[in-house]
Design a protein around this motif. Structure first.
Motif, PDB file in Angstrom:
ATOM      1  N   GLN A  24       0.834  -1.207   0.000  1.00 40.76           N
ATOM      2  CA  GLN A  24       0.000   0.000   0.000  1.00 40.76           C
ATOM      3  C   GLN A  24       0.867   1.254   0.000  1.00 40.76           C
ATOM      4  O   GLN A  24       0.522   2.248  -0.632  1.00 40.76           O
ATOM      5  CB  GLN A  24      -0.904   0.012   1.229  1.00 40.76           C
ATOM      6  CG  GLN A  24      -2.116  -0.846   1.082  1.00 40.76           C
ATOM      7  CD  GLN A  24      -3.025  -0.674   2.295  1.00 40.76           C
ATOM      8  OE1 GLN A  24      -2.602  -0.145   3.318  1.00 40.76           O
ATOM      9  NE2 GLN A  24      -4.238  -1.122   2.172  1.00 40.76           N
ATOM     10  N   LEU A  25       1.958   1.172   0.682  1.00 41.39           N
ATOM     11  CA  LEU A  25       2.868   2.318   0.749  1.00 41.39           C
ATOM     12  C   LEU A  25       3.428   2.634  -0.638  1.00 41.39           C
ATOM     13  O   LEU A  25       3.514   3.790  -1.043  1.00 41.39           O
ATOM     14  CB  LEU A  25       4.007   2.026   1.740  1.00 41.39           C
ATOM     15  CG  LEU A  25       4.996   3.170   1.987  1.00 41.39           C
ATOM     16  CD1 LEU A  25       4.270   4.382   2.562  1.00 41.39           C
ATOM     17  CD2 LEU A  25       6.095   2.714   2.902  1.00 41.39           C
ATOM     18  N   GLN A  26       3.787   1.596  -1.392  1.00 40.80           N
ATOM     19  CA  GLN A  26       4.318   1.810  -2.734  1.00 40.80           C
ATOM     20  C   GLN A  26       3.245   2.404  -3.650  1.00 40.80           C
ATOM     21  O   GLN A  26       3.527   3.284  -4.461  1.00 40.80           O
ATOM     22  CB  GLN A  26       4.803   0.483  -3.332  1.00 40.80           C
ATOM     23  CG  GLN A  26       6.124   0.041  -2.754  1.00 40.80           C
ATOM     24  CD  GLN A  26       6.577  -1.275  -3.377  1.00 40.80           C
ATOM     25  OE1 GLN A  26       5.777  -2.037  -3.928  1.00 40.80           O
ATOM     26  NE2 GLN A  26       7.871  -1.554  -3.258  1.00 40.80           N
ATOM     27  N   MET A  62       1.251   9.677  -5.515  1.00 38.63           N
ATOM     28  CA  MET A  62       1.793  11.022  -5.219  1.00 38.63           C
ATOM     29  C   MET A  62       2.755  11.467  -6.325  1.00 38.63           C
ATOM     30  O   MET A  62       2.734  12.614  -6.760  1.00 38.63           O
ATOM     31  CB  MET A  62       2.505  11.031  -3.856  1.00 38.63           C
ATOM     32  CG  MET A  62       1.524  10.982  -2.698  1.00 38.63           C
ATOM     33  SD  MET A  62       2.342  10.997  -1.098  1.00 38.63           S
ATOM     34  CE  MET A  62       3.081  12.581  -1.073  1.00 38.63           C
ATOM     35  N   PHE A  63       3.576  10.518  -6.798  1.00 39.30           N
ATOM     36  CA  PHE A  63       4.508  10.828  -7.870  1.00 39.30           C
ATOM     37  C   PHE A  63       3.749  11.188  -9.141  1.00 39.30           C
ATOM     38  O   PHE A  63       4.077  12.166  -9.817  1.00 39.30           O
ATOM     39  CB  PHE A  63       5.452   9.640  -8.117  1.00 39.30           C
ATOM     40  CG  PHE A  63       6.416   9.875  -9.238  1.00 39.30           C
ATOM     41  CD1 PHE A  63       7.509  10.711  -9.074  1.00 39.30           C
ATOM     42  CD2 PHE A  63       6.227   9.282 -10.485  1.00 39.30           C
ATOM     43  CE1 PHE A  63       8.397  10.940 -10.117  1.00 39.30           C
ATOM     44  CE2 PHE A  63       7.101   9.510 -11.528  1.00 39.30           C
ATOM     45  CZ  PHE A  63       8.200  10.339 -11.344  1.00 39.30           C
ATOM     46  N   THR A  64       2.728  10.426  -9.457  1.00 41.50           N
ATOM     47  CA  THR A  64       1.908  10.684 -10.645  1.00 41.50           C
ATOM     48  C   THR A  64       1.199  12.031 -10.516  1.00 41.50           C
ATOM     49  O   THR A  64       1.142  12.811 -11.474  1.00 41.50           O
ATOM     50  CB  THR A  64       0.869   9.547 -10.848  1.00 41.50           C
ATOM     51  OG1 THR A  64       1.553   8.286 -10.915  1.00 41.50           O
ATOM     52  CG2 THR A  64       0.073   9.748 -12.121  1.00 41.50           C
ATOM     53  N   ALA A  65       0.660  12.323  -9.344  1.00 39.93           N
ATOM     54  CA  ALA A  65      -0.023  13.600  -9.128  1.00 39.93           C
ATOM     55  C   ALA A  65       0.952  14.765  -9.277  1.00 39.93           C
ATOM     56  O   ALA A  65       0.629  15.799  -9.896  1.00 39.93           O
ATOM     57  CB  ALA A  65      -0.675  13.612  -7.746  1.00 39.93           C
ATOM     58  N   ALA A  66       2.153  14.604  -8.739  1.00 38.01           N
ATOM     59  CA  ALA A  66       3.159  15.661  -8.847  1.00 38.01           C
ATOM     60  C   ALA A  66       3.570  15.857 -10.302  1.00 38.01           C
ATOM     61  O   ALA A  66       3.752  16.992 -10.774  1.00 38.01           O
ATOM     62  CB  ALA A  66       4.378  15.330  -7.984  1.00 38.01           C
TER      63      ALA A  66
END
Length: 155
Positions: A2-4, A10-14
């Motif tokens: 889940q953490l990954q 978050m990376f995709t959103a950024a």
């Protein structure tokens, strides 16, 4: 796991935010109209022509001169300017005439004057100036040569 997944989101959103930001900036830049260069107005106004400086009172000191220029589209065709006429030997040549002078010459014992020559450096306000001028001034204290030998008193 889940953490990954959370990190990937978050990376995709950024990444999406960065892409959106770049698109917004380039759209804003493209929307700006380049300002056309200001065209230099071609004026039909002529150069200012100045009269000689006329003192307010007396023959030197503060005064005024008149300026005129021609041109159908000129906002201003006449104007007055303050000026100054020196109250010394320079006034004989005009305040608008600037000269480069040589060193003073030797004192002429017959006239008690020394002289020097000046060549025209520049003429202000279209002044009519002499190309070369010569000026004189008193030598100052003259030292008379002392007599040689002793004086004899007559009795």
């Amino acid at each position: 796991m889940q953490l990954q997944q959370q990190q990937r989101r978050m990376f995709t959103a950024a990444l999406l935010a960065l892409v959106f930001l770049l698109a917004a900036v380039s759209t804003t830049e493209a929307g700006k109209k380049e300002k056309p260069e200001k065209k230099a107005k071609k004026s039909d106004c002529g150069e200012w022509q100045w009269s000689v400086c006329v003192p307010t009172s007396g023959d030197c000191g503060l005064g005024t001169r008149e300026g005129t220029r021609t041109g159908a589209e000129c906002k201003q065709t006449t104007k007055t300017q303050k000026c100054k006429i020196p109250c010394n030997w320079k006034k004989q040549f005009g305040a608008e005439c600037k000269y480069q002078f040589q060193a003073w010459g030797e004192c002429d014992l017959n006239t008690a004057l020394k002289t020097r020559t000046g060549n025209l450096k520049r003429a202000l306000h279209n002044a009519d100036c002499q190309k070369t001028v010569t000026i004189s001034k008193p030598c100052g204290k003259l030292t008379k040569p002392k007599p040689q030998g002793k004086l004899h008193l007559l009795k």
